[in-house]
Motif scaffolding. Structure first.
Motif, PDB file in Angstrom:
ATOM      1  N   SER A  54       0.820  -1.212   0.000  1.00 32.95           N
ATOM      2  CA  SER A  54       0.000   0.000   0.000  1.00 32.95           C
ATOM      3  C   SER A  54       0.855   1.264   0.000  1.00 32.95           C
ATOM      4  O   SER A  54       0.496   2.271  -0.614  1.00 32.95           O
ATOM      5  CB  SER A  54      -0.940   0.001   1.203  1.00 32.95           C
ATOM      6  OG  SER A  54      -1.873  -1.053   1.115  1.00 32.95           O
ATOM      7  N   ASP A  58       0.365   3.965  -2.957  1.00 32.65           N
ATOM      8  CA  ASP A  58      -0.026   5.340  -2.650  1.00 32.65           C
ATOM      9  C   ASP A  58       0.855   6.361  -3.366  1.00 32.65           C
ATOM     10  O   ASP A  58       0.548   7.556  -3.361  1.00 32.65           O
ATOM     11  CB  ASP A  58       0.043   5.589  -1.141  1.00 32.65           C
ATOM     12  CG  ASP A  58      -1.081   4.899  -0.377  1.00 32.65           C
ATOM     13  OD1 ASP A  58      -2.078   4.521  -1.022  1.00 32.65           O
ATOM     14  OD2 ASP A  58      -0.953   4.730   0.850  1.00 32.65           O
ATOM     15  N   ILE A  84      -6.681  -5.755  -1.714  1.00 31.53           N
ATOM     16  CA  ILE A  84      -6.018  -4.793  -2.595  1.00 31.53           C
ATOM     17  C   ILE A  84      -6.458  -5.048  -4.030  1.00 31.53           C
ATOM     18  O   ILE A  84      -6.252  -6.139  -4.570  1.00 31.53           O
ATOM     19  CB  ILE A  84      -4.483  -4.893  -2.485  1.00 31.53           C
ATOM     20  CG1 ILE A  84      -4.040  -4.605  -1.049  1.00 31.53           C
ATOM     21  CG2 ILE A  84      -3.802  -3.952  -3.461  1.00 31.53           C
ATOM     22  CD1 ILE A  84      -2.555  -4.773  -0.813  1.00 31.53           C
TER      23      ILE A  84
END
Length: 412
Positions: A54, A58, A84
């Motif tokens: 993540s 991001d 995800i």
């Protein structure tokens, strides 16, 4: 599936960047007996590897992420990334006998992607920040190899074989190596293949692979908080850090209260806080009549300003006949999560002459904690009698009072 269009064919003003997450290790220093490898351990309710993935997803400058995993860990990996959904995350590839072989396996898969740059990162470094990623990517505009590290600030001693100080090492120019380590893809892929062709193995650092190929490696500051989770103490500190960050991100503190009462009738037991207790009476209700969870659900909904349990689960709806009240509590917690917040604490007081709650208190706390996704130290369960007074004193019913503390991010 990998795109058939290479990054260089895509109309983009920036270089394309792929990430290889090295996750094939079997390190046990942080694992409890029989537990999963550390990259799949839960860290504040989320697997470590999922947090690391993540962190890169991001970052808008990342085009592909590829995890290199142990061949036996596919089920663990799939479970960890189940939440995800991003096309940039490629299917994992099985690793090799050591880190060097695993990285080579990842580089081989990326051949079809032909990225400009590749960042190689430890899956157990979930705290990598965007600014550190930026420093590596920016440096690759004029360097072949870039190593994310941390300057040594402590005094360094070299010991002899018996453990005595042999010398004090000047710390000027000393760095602790970390990841991500960034490279121009073509050069690091060629360097890895050249070592393999020469039968050289066991190189534990990709920057060292670049050095052996004759490339200079630039050091950039990756931040002292970009720690590698290795020991049980590392995980403990990481839990504390994430908890603190979550509290700071949710400064809007709300407190809600709930009250509920259910009539007792002849039966074989009552369900309180999700735990069945044998008894010569039972609680009357449309659902399982768990008076404690009804009160707690109302407390959470009250803190959110989102009605009450009757609004969301009306007793006139046959779907909820004999339903476990944990479903209602889960739904209330979901409403907190959807608003970006979390349940910080809850407390339930049961008012009843019987049955005795004390022997079941810890099981009740554990059941609530699991349902709410919080640690058991954030759950209180108490009980008191009504000293023979009123409906509770006459054993006609059981009442519950609950309080919930909810933290939300500020809006507007």
């Amino acid at each position: 599936m990998p795109s058939s269009v290479t990054p260089r064919d895509r109309p983009s003003a920036r270089p394309t960047v792929a990430v290889i997450l090295v996750a094939a290790g079997r390190g046990s220093r942080a694992a409890s007996a029989g537990g999963p490898p550390k990259q799949y351990r839960q860290l504040h309710g989320k697997p470590v590897i999922a947090r690391t993935i993540s962190a890169f997803l991001d970052h808008q400058g990342i085009d592909r992420i590829l995890a290199v995993i142990h061949p036996d860990d596919l089920e663990l990996y799939n479970a960890a990334v189940a939440g995800i959904d991003d096309p940039r995350l490629l299917p994992p590839v099985p690793g090799g006998a050591d880190r060097q072989a695993s990285c080579l396996a990842g580089l081989a898969v990326l051949d079809t992607e032909a990225p400009d740059y590749v960042l190689i990162h430890d899956a157990v470094r979930p705290f990598i920040r965007s600014d550190a990623i930026n420093r590596v990517i920016d440096a690759l505009a004029h360097e072949v190899a870039v190593l994310c590290g941390v300057p040594v600030i402590d005094t360094v001693k070299r010991a002899d074989a018996e453990g005595y100080v042999e010398e004090t090492v000047p710390r000027e120019g000393l760095w602790r190596a970390a990841t991500p380590q960034g490279f121009r893809y073509a050069e690091i892929a060629a360097a890895h293949r050249a070592l393999a062709a020469r039968g050289i193995s066991g190189v534990t650092d990709d920057a060292a692979v670049a050095e052996l190929a004759g490339h200079r490696v630039l050091l950039v500051d990756g931040g002292a908080d970009n720690i590698k989770l290795t020991t049980a103490e590392d995980f403990h500190m990481a839990e504390q850090r994430i908890a603190a960050e979550a509290f700071l991100a949710c400064p809007d503190v709300r407190v809600g209260t709930g009250y509920d009462v259910h009539v007792l009738e002849p039966g074989d037991g009552v369900t309180l806080c999700g735990v069945f207790i044998p008894h010569n009476q039972r609680l009357k209700g449309h659902s399982d009549a768990d008076v404690a969870l009804h009160a707690l659900t109302d407390a959470i909904l009250g803190a959110l300003g989102d009605g009450d349990i009757g609004k969301h689960f009306p007793p006139s709806d046959e779907r909820w006949r004999d339903a476990a009240s944990m479903l209602f509590l889960k739904d209330a917690v979901r409403r907190i999560t959807e608003r970006g917040g979390f349940l910080a604490h809850c407390d339930v007081t049961l008012i009843a002459e019987a049955p005795k709650v004390g022997p079941h208190r810890e099981a009740m706390r554990a059941a609530i904690a699991e349902t709410c996704g919080i640690s058991i130290d954030r759950v209180g369960v108490k009980a008191t009698t009504n000293e023979g007074l009123g409906f509770a004193g006459r054993r006609e019913g059981i009442a519950a009072i609950a309080t919930a503390t909810v933290r939300l991010p500020l809006v507007g």
